[in-house]
Motif scaffolding. Structure first.
Motif, PDB file in Angstrom:
ATOM      1  N   ILE A  65       1.334   2.863  44.469  1.00 46.12           N
ATOM      2  CA  ILE A  65       0.135   3.410  45.112  1.00 46.12           C
ATOM      3  C   ILE A  65      -0.909   3.798  44.067  1.00 46.12           C
ATOM      4  CG2 ILE A  65      -0.758   5.314  46.512  1.00 46.12           C
ATOM      5  CD1 ILE A  65       1.937   5.340  47.989  1.00 46.12           C
ATOM      6  N   LEU A  66      -0.442   4.407  42.975  1.00 45.09           N
ATOM      7  CA  LEU A  66      -1.372   4.834  41.927  1.00 45.09           C
ATOM      8  C   LEU A  66      -2.067   3.636  41.287  1.00 45.09           C
ATOM      9  CD1 LEU A  66      -2.656   6.982  40.203  1.00 45.09           C
ATOM     10  CD2 LEU A  66      -0.577   7.050  38.796  1.00 45.09           C
ATOM     11  N   GLU A  67      -1.324   2.590  41.006  1.00 45.11           N
ATOM     12  CA  GLU A  67      -1.938   1.397  40.424  1.00 45.11           C
ATOM     13  C   GLU A  67      -2.970   0.799  41.379  1.00 45.11           C
ATOM     14  OE1 GLU A  67       1.544  -0.219  37.393  1.00 45.11           O
ATOM     15  OE2 GLU A  67       1.421  -1.055  39.419  1.00 45.11           O
ATOM     16  N   GLU A  68      -2.615   0.759  42.659  1.00 43.54           N
ATOM     17  CA  GLU A  68      -3.526   0.183  43.650  1.00 43.54           C
ATOM     18  C   GLU A  68      -4.795   1.023  43.794  1.00 43.54           C
ATOM     19  OE1 GLU A  68      -3.579  -1.118  48.385  1.00 43.54           O
ATOM     20  OE2 GLU A  68      -1.734  -0.374  47.477  1.00 43.54           O
ATOM     21  N   LYS A  69      -4.630   2.340  43.895  1.00 47.16           N
ATOM     22  CA  LYS A  69      -5.779   3.222  44.073  1.00 47.16           C
ATOM     23  C   LYS A  69      -6.721   3.176  42.872  1.00 47.16           C
ATOM     24  CE  LYS A  69      -4.057   6.643  47.366  1.00 47.16           C
ATOM     25  NZ  LYS A  69      -5.205   6.510  48.294  1.00 47.16           N
ATOM     26  N   SER A  70      -6.159   2.966  41.695  1.00 49.26           N
ATOM     27  CA  SER A  70      -6.990   2.946  40.486  1.00 49.26           C
ATOM     28  C   SER A  70      -7.657   1.597  40.264  1.00 49.26           C
ATOM     29  CB  SER A  70      -6.130   3.290  39.266  1.00 49.26           C
ATOM     30  OG  SER A  70      -5.259   2.220  38.942  1.00 49.26           O
ATOM     31  N   PRO A 256       0.552  17.951  32.533  1.00 53.73           N
ATOM     32  CA  PRO A 256      -0.844  18.385  32.720  1.00 53.73           C
ATOM     33  C   PRO A 256      -1.774  17.859  31.636  1.00 53.73           C
ATOM     34  CG  PRO A 256       0.664  20.224  33.032  1.00 53.73           C
ATOM     35  CD  PRO A 256       1.483  19.095  32.490  1.00 53.73           C
ATOM     36  N   ASN A 257      -1.298  17.829  30.395  1.00 50.83           N
ATOM     37  CA  ASN A 257      -2.156  17.367  29.304  1.00 50.83           C
ATOM     38  C   ASN A 257      -2.597  15.928  29.506  1.00 50.83           C
ATOM     39  OD1 ASN A 257      -1.999  19.815  28.019  1.00 50.83           O
ATOM     40  ND2 ASN A 257      -0.354  19.207  26.636  1.00 50.83           N
ATOM     41  N   VAL A 258      -1.662  15.085  29.940  1.00 51.53           N
ATOM     42  CA  VAL A 258      -1.992  13.679  30.151  1.00 51.53           C
ATOM     43  C   VAL A 258      -2.890  13.513  31.374  1.00 51.53           C
ATOM     44  CG1 VAL A 258      -1.058  11.383  30.642  1.00 51.53           C
ATOM     45  CG2 VAL A 258       0.126  12.900  29.032  1.00 51.53           C
ATOM     46  N   ILE A 259      -2.513  14.165  32.479  1.00 49.30           N
ATOM     47  CA  ILE A 259      -3.282  14.024  33.719  1.00 49.30           C
ATOM     48  C   ILE A 259      -4.706  14.530  33.536  1.00 49.30           C
ATOM     49  CG2 ILE A 259      -3.470  14.774  36.130  1.00 49.30           C
ATOM     50  CD1 ILE A 259      -0.361  14.941  36.130  1.00 49.30           C
ATOM     51  N   ASP A 260      -4.849  15.687  32.895  1.00 48.86           N
ATOM     52  CA  ASP A 260      -6.179  16.293  32.749  1.00 48.86           C
ATOM     53  C   ASP A 260      -7.095  15.506  31.825  1.00 48.86           C
ATOM     54  OD1 ASP A 260      -5.373  18.263  34.461  1.00 48.86           O
ATOM     55  OD2 ASP A 260      -5.025  19.777  32.905  1.00 48.86           O
ATOM     56  N   ASP A 261      -6.544  14.628  31.005  1.00 49.85           N
ATOM     57  CA  ASP A 261      -7.359  13.796  30.121  1.00 49.85           C
ATOM     58  C   ASP A 261      -7.822  12.500  30.788  1.00 49.85           C
ATOM     59  OD1 ASP A 261      -7.590  15.414  27.938  1.00 49.85           O
ATOM     60  OD2 ASP A 261      -5.864  14.600  26.886  1.00 49.85           O
ATOM     61  N   LEU A 262      -7.313  12.246  31.975  1.00 42.93           N
ATOM     62  CA  LEU A 262      -7.775  11.074  32.719  1.00 42.93           C
ATOM     63  C   LEU A 262      -9.179  11.327  33.271  1.00 42.93           C
ATOM     64  CD1 LEU A 262      -4.570  10.299  34.840  1.00 42.93           C
ATOM     65  CD2 LEU A 262      -5.476   8.863  33.007  1.00 42.93           C
ATOM     66  N   PRO A 263      -9.977  10.275  33.472  1.00 45.93           N
ATOM     67  CA  PRO A 263     -11.258  10.447  34.161  1.00 45.93           C
ATOM     68  C   PRO A 263     -11.042  11.093  35.525  1.00 45.93           C
ATOM     69  CG  PRO A 263     -11.116   8.259  33.186  1.00 45.93           C
ATOM     70  CD  PRO A 263      -9.761   8.876  33.048  1.00 45.93           C
ATOM     71  N   GLU A 264     -12.017  11.823  35.990  1.00 41.15           N
ATOM     72  CA  GLU A 264     -11.871  12.616  37.211  1.00 41.15           C
ATOM     73  C   GLU A 264     -11.426  11.776  38.404  1.00 41.15           C
ATOM     74  OE1 GLU A 264     -14.588  15.582  39.998  1.00 41.15           O
ATOM     75  OE2 GLU A 264     -15.168  15.191  37.914  1.00 41.15           O
ATOM     76  N   GLU A 265     -11.992  10.571  38.537  1.00 37.31           N
ATOM     77  CA  GLU A 265     -11.626   9.751  39.700  1.00 37.31           C
ATOM     78  C   GLU A 265     -10.176   9.292  39.634  1.00 37.31           C
ATOM     79  OE1 GLU A 265     -13.697   6.844  36.789  1.00 37.31           O
ATOM     80  OE2 GLU A 265     -13.799   8.971  37.383  1.00 37.31           O
ATOM     81  N   LEU A 266      -9.657   9.101  38.416  1.00 39.65           N
ATOM     82  CA  LEU A 266      -8.257   8.702  38.271  1.00 39.65           C
ATOM     83  C   LEU A 266      -7.315   9.882  38.482  1.00 39.65           C
ATOM     84  CD1 LEU A 266      -8.356   6.157  35.299  1.00 39.65           C
ATOM     85  CD2 LEU A 266      -8.562   5.748  37.767  1.00 39.65           C
ATOM     86  N   LYS A 268      -7.921  12.156  40.648  1.00 37.66           N
ATOM     87  CA  LYS A 268      -7.872  12.206  42.115  1.00 37.66           C
ATOM     88  C   LYS A 268      -6.882  11.184  42.653  1.00 37.66           C
ATOM     89  CE  LYS A 268     -10.839  11.770  46.205  1.00 37.66           C
ATOM     90  NZ  LYS A 268     -12.195  11.416  46.704  1.00 37.66           N
ATOM     91  N   ASN A 269      -6.855  10.006  42.051  1.00 41.97           N
ATOM     92  CA  ASN A 269      -5.903   8.971  42.450  1.00 41.97           C
ATOM     93  C   ASN A 269      -4.464   9.449  42.282  1.00 41.97           C
ATOM     94  OD1 ASN A 269      -7.898   6.252  41.024  1.00 41.97           O
ATOM     95  ND2 ASN A 269      -8.039   7.230  43.030  1.00 41.97           N
ATOM     96  N   VAL A 270      -4.176  10.182  41.198  1.00 37.47           N
ATOM     97  CA  VAL A 270      -2.823  10.694  40.947  1.00 37.47           C
ATOM     98  C   VAL A 270      -2.384  11.612  42.087  1.00 37.47           C
ATOM     99  CG1 VAL A 270      -1.442  12.227  39.484  1.00 37.47           C
ATOM    100  CG2 VAL A 270      -2.908  10.494  38.435  1.00 37.47           C
ATOM    101  N   TYR A 271      -3.247  12.555  42.458  1.00 34.99           N
ATOM    102  CA  TYR A 271      -2.882  13.522  43.494  1.00 34.99           C
ATOM    103  C   TYR A 271      -2.747  12.854  44.870  1.00 34.99           C
ATOM    104  CZ  TYR A 271      -4.248  16.676  39.758  1.00 34.99           C
ATOM    105  OH  TYR A 271      -4.351  17.306  38.543  1.00 34.99           O
ATOM    106  N   GLU A 272      -3.633  11.926  45.145  1.00 36.16           N
ATOM    107  CA  GLU A 272      -3.553  11.212  46.425  1.00 36.16           C
ATOM    108  C   GLU A 272      -2.282  10.363  46.491  1.00 36.16           C
ATOM    109  OE1 GLU A 272      -8.343  10.648  47.360  1.00 36.16           O
ATOM    110  OE2 GLU A 272      -7.205   9.034  46.425  1.00 36.16           O
TER     111      GLU A 272
END
Length: 351
Positions: A65-70, A256-266, A268-272
């Motif tokens: 799902i994450l790959e698809e959403k991104s 958190p360190n890895v997730i928070d360094d992703l662009p904001e839209e990505l 959002k993709n992680v949480y969704e």
């Protein structure tokens, strides 16, 4: 925690080296589009279970799902079946940011987040509908606050159903549990629970359980039905008893360190993706459970259905475990669990 072997440690260190300040933000020939190359983020997810388990399915579903959403901006490298170590090792690697995500039960996380022991509370949920309502509410939001300072982010909780008991003795009332030698995990709360209901809990390595049942050094064991079938321990037992004594949670945690360094839209993709994957994982638990029970029944092992009177008696006897949890992790969190259970039962017309 067991010492990580050299091969696994080297592999994780190699992953760490490959990561840049994010996670190895790469430009990939394979991801070229008509408009030219774009940034690709390589993330890593692991679990200690095989892919053909709800744990493995949860892992792969989230990754898909994450790959698809991104739209291909995220590639998730997957490592099931303890390829990067056992549960404790993988959780530590996520904590250090060397692996991005892990799917696992909450038990090994207690080492890092003591409050995760809230899921050791026995006889908590009357059914899975109650349990899942609770896990989608305030309790999980509160738990997230305990995970964050430990450099872990709790993204979602699915389940593998309830842990149930198998035995060569028919268990129909509380007296039938007296003195029964049951294999448990090396978890003090689980051990205290079985003692409280009159059993003789015996911690034992999982690899030794089948032979232990075969040779009679233990009389019983407890696990989710999927584990019971996958390990074929039902072959050495006359009964599977739906005690439903503890929910077998499956948590998705991230760095958190890895997730928070992703662009904001990505991000959002992680949480969704986490929200969607946990729902699909729960569906798999329900669908697979029926098939697993059929395998047990066809083998000649008898299924003893949920017994409300036995459940309630075991709940009364194990109140001491709840009180001990209050001392371990604080009364506030235990009271929140009680409150959320009550609200869910009222909402579902069970109270």
């Amino acid at each position: 925690m067991k010492k990580m072997n050299i091969k696994k440690l080297s592999f994780i260190l190699a992953l760490s080296f490959m990561l840049t300040s994010l996670t190895g933000c790469l430009s990939s020939e394979e991801r070229r589009k008509e408009t030219g190359e774009r940034e690709v983020y390589e993330l890593y997810i692991a679990c200690d279970s095989q892919e053909d388990t709800v744990t493995g399915i949860f892992m792969n579903t989230f990754a898909d799902i994450l790959e698809e959403k991104s739209n291909g901006r995220i590639i998730v490298n997957r490592y099931p079946n303890s390829q990067l170590g056992g549960d404790g090792e993988i959780a530590e690697a996520v904590q250090n940011g060397n692996i991005t995500f892990v799917v696992q039960t909450s038990a090994p996380q207690v080492t890092f987040v003591p409050e995760a022991a809230i899921f050791d509370a026995p006889m908590a949920f009357k059914n899975l509908d109650v349990a899942r309502k609770v896990l989608d509410g305030s309790l999980t939001e509160k738990l997230k606050e305990y995970y964050e300072p430990k450099k872990l982010r709790l993204l979602g909780i699915a389940d593998q159903g309830f842990r149930v008991m198998t035995s060569n003795k028919r268990i129909e009332n509380i007296d039938n549990l007296n003195g029964i030698k049951i294999r448990t995990m090396e978890n003090p709360n689980h051990i205290a629970f079985w003692k409280s209901v009159g059993a003789n809990p015996t911690p034992m390595a999982w690899s030794e359980v089948y032979i232990g049942l075969q040779q009679g050094s233990i009389d019983a064991q407890e696990n989710p039905i999927e584990t019971i079938v996958a390990s074929k321990v039902y072959e050495q037992q006359d009964y599977v008893i739906k005690t439903n004594h503890i929910l077998h949670t499956l948590t998705l945690i991230g760095s958190p360190n890895v997730i928070d360094d992703l662009p904001e839209e990505l991000q959002k993709n992680v949480y969704e993706a986490a929200d969607e994957a946990k729902v699909l994982a729960r569906q798999q638990t329900d669908e697979r459970s029926a098939g697993r029970i059929e395998i047990v029944e066809q083998s000649g092992t008898e299924i003893l259905e949920y017994n409300e009177e036995l459940f309630n008696t075991m709940k009364e006897r194990s109140e001491s475990v709840w009180l001990n949890l209050e001392k371990q992790i604080g009364k506030e969190l235990v009271d929140l669990l009680r409150d959320e259970i009550y609200k869910a039962e009222v909402e579902l017309g069970l109270n």
